[in-house]
Write a protein that holds these residues in place. Sequence first.
Motif, PDB file in Angstrom:
ATOM      1  N   ARG A  71       0.803  -1.159  -0.081  1.00 48.87           N
ATOM      2  CA  ARG A  71       0.104   0.089   0.046  1.00 48.87           C
ATOM      3  C   ARG A  71       0.920   1.357   0.029  1.00 48.87           C
ATOM      4  N   TRP A  72       0.507   2.245  -0.741  1.00 50.08           N
ATOM      5  CA  TRP A  72       1.140   3.659  -0.664  1.00 50.08           C
ATOM      6  C   TRP A  72       1.144   4.162   0.771  1.00 50.08           C
ATOM      7  N   LEU A  73       2.056   4.848   1.164  1.00 51.11           N
ATOM      8  CA  LEU A  73       1.903   5.715   2.314  1.00 51.11           C
ATOM      9  C   LEU A  73       1.636   7.125   2.167  1.00 51.11           C
ATOM     10  N   PRO A  74       1.005   7.792   2.926  1.00 51.31           N
ATOM     11  CA  PRO A  74       0.638   9.210   2.852  1.00 51.31           C
ATOM     12  C   PRO A  74       1.937   9.906   2.767  1.00 51.31           C
ATOM     13  N   ASP A  75       2.167  11.098   2.065  1.00 53.08           N
ATOM     14  CA  ASP A  75       3.500  11.741   2.272  1.00 53.08           C
ATOM     15  C   ASP A  75       3.922  12.311   3.400  1.00 53.08           C
ATOM     16  N   PHE A  76       2.870  12.874   4.310  1.00 52.45           N
ATOM     17  CA  PHE A  76       3.258  13.352   5.376  1.00 52.45           C
ATOM     18  C   PHE A  76       3.697  12.569   6.355  1.00 52.45           C
ATOM     19  N   LEU A  77       3.710  11.139   6.472  1.00 52.98           N
ATOM     20  CA  LEU A  77       3.958  10.236   7.279  1.00 52.98           C
ATOM     21  C   LEU A  77       5.498   9.928   6.975  1.00 52.98           C
ATOM     22  N   THR A  78       6.045  10.147   5.856  1.00 56.69           N
ATOM     23  CA  THR A  78       7.305   9.905   5.542  1.00 56.69           C
ATOM     24  C   THR A  78       8.028  11.283   4.962  1.00 56.69           C
ATOM     25  N   PRO A  79       8.264  12.147   5.860  1.00 55.04           N
ATOM     26  CA  PRO A  79       8.645  13.499   5.317  1.00 55.04           C
ATOM     27  C   PRO A  79      10.151  13.444   4.916  1.00 55.04           C
ATOM     28  N   ALA A  80      10.288  14.197   3.779  1.00 57.55           N
ATOM     29  CA  ALA A  80      11.892  14.381   3.332  1.00 57.55           C
ATOM     30  C   ALA A  80      12.622  14.721   4.537  1.00 57.55           C
ATOM     31  N   ALA A  81      13.694  13.893   4.635  1.00 54.56           N
ATOM     32  CA  ALA A  81      14.437  14.216   6.003  1.00 54.56           C
ATOM     33  C   ALA A  81      15.676  15.012   5.621  1.00 54.56           C
ATOM     34  N   ARG A  82      16.251  15.769   6.698  1.00 55.14           N
ATOM     35  CA  ARG A  82      17.610  16.491   6.429  1.00 55.14           C
ATOM     36  C   ARG A  82      18.683  15.834   6.932  1.00 55.14           C
ATOM     37  N   PRO A  83      19.790  16.083   6.764  1.00 54.85           N
ATOM     38  CA  PRO A  83      20.893  15.415   7.357  1.00 54.85           C
ATOM     39  C   PRO A  83      21.103  15.815   8.968  1.00 54.85           C
ATOM     40  N   GLY A  84      21.289  14.595   9.782  1.00 57.17           N
ATOM     41  CA  GLY A  84      21.363  14.648  11.022  1.00 57.17           C
ATOM     42  C   GLY A  84      20.091  14.790  11.909  1.00 57.17           C
ATOM     43  N   VAL A  85      18.849  14.622  11.211  1.00 56.68           N
ATOM     44  CA  VAL A  85      17.351  14.795  11.721  1.00 56.68           C
ATOM     45  C   VAL A  85      17.277  13.643  12.614  1.00 56.68           C
TER      46      VAL A  85
END
Length: 328
Positions: A71-85
């Motif tokens: 199943r596809w995941l909603p985008d808000f649940l896998t936000p683009a990560a920044r280094p060191g987050v």
Amino acid sequence: MSELRFSLADVAGVRFAVSPVNETVMSMWALADPVRYAVHLPWIDRARATLGRPEVADRVRPLRELARPRRWLPDFLTPAARPGVEITEQLDQIAATPPDVVVQDLLATTPRGPLSPFGQALLADPRARLPQLVDAVRVWYDEAIAPDWTRMRALLDADVAYRAAQLAEGGAGRLFAQLHPSLRWLGDRVVSDDPFGRDFDLRGRGLALNPSVFTDRRVLWNLLEDSLPAGAYPVRAVGTLWETVEAPPGDPLARVVGAGRAALLHLLDTAATTTDLARRTGMSGGNVSQHLAALHAAGLVSRSRQGRHVLYRNTDAAAVLVRASRGG
């Protein structure tokens, strides 16, 4: 196929980061389909025992319902990560998602099938239900991911270092050509051989690329063009993640440098942290540190810092010794 269209600003904005929330969310796929994710069976056994506790199962249920296999995941649940987050920052980011974005992202997943009961409840009342989802992710990270996060993080950080070197040495073309067999770089775009059929104009926002332990067969992109562009791709050397390796009996290298140091050299074909090496060899952290210091002084091990972690890896000289001891 999916296509991601790049401007010069987007090429300059390609970046790598490790996403704790991605691993937490996507680990649900392995839990639900252990045959497909057999490489993670040691973790799956522990995670199932954790989920068998009623107090954990009840609080994690919202996440299990949204992160179902295939199943596809909603985008808000896998936000683009920044280094060191860190996980806390990502959870705060999910909690702050505007209700209209939650609704939009959920509706974007429905081509793969109807929403689960919790998904429907979240769609109907995002303000009331989103805190339950954030709590579910937090609990699952604390209970099932955090105990092994140092080990996972070492593998993910090593992949980031490897990809950064590819980008520096060969540019974006080489990076995307070798990132995954399903990707092709066509000068101003990446073509992804996948069933998603997405068409993105990155619009100068760059692209966050996140190596993932629990992404196994293809690169997974954010679904909506309005989301920050991001992709999760399978990490290299995932088969080594749960290994516990000792120098083989009669190992010629062990007779030269000692069994403990030989065991470390056999593991350091890929970069690892002291904590990860201790878990995989059964040695204490102090013992591993002493061996690594000696190997580093002898020019057999290099070390580099990735965020808060120090990664160790065999030098070319050590690689020659290891190959020779294996009959290569």
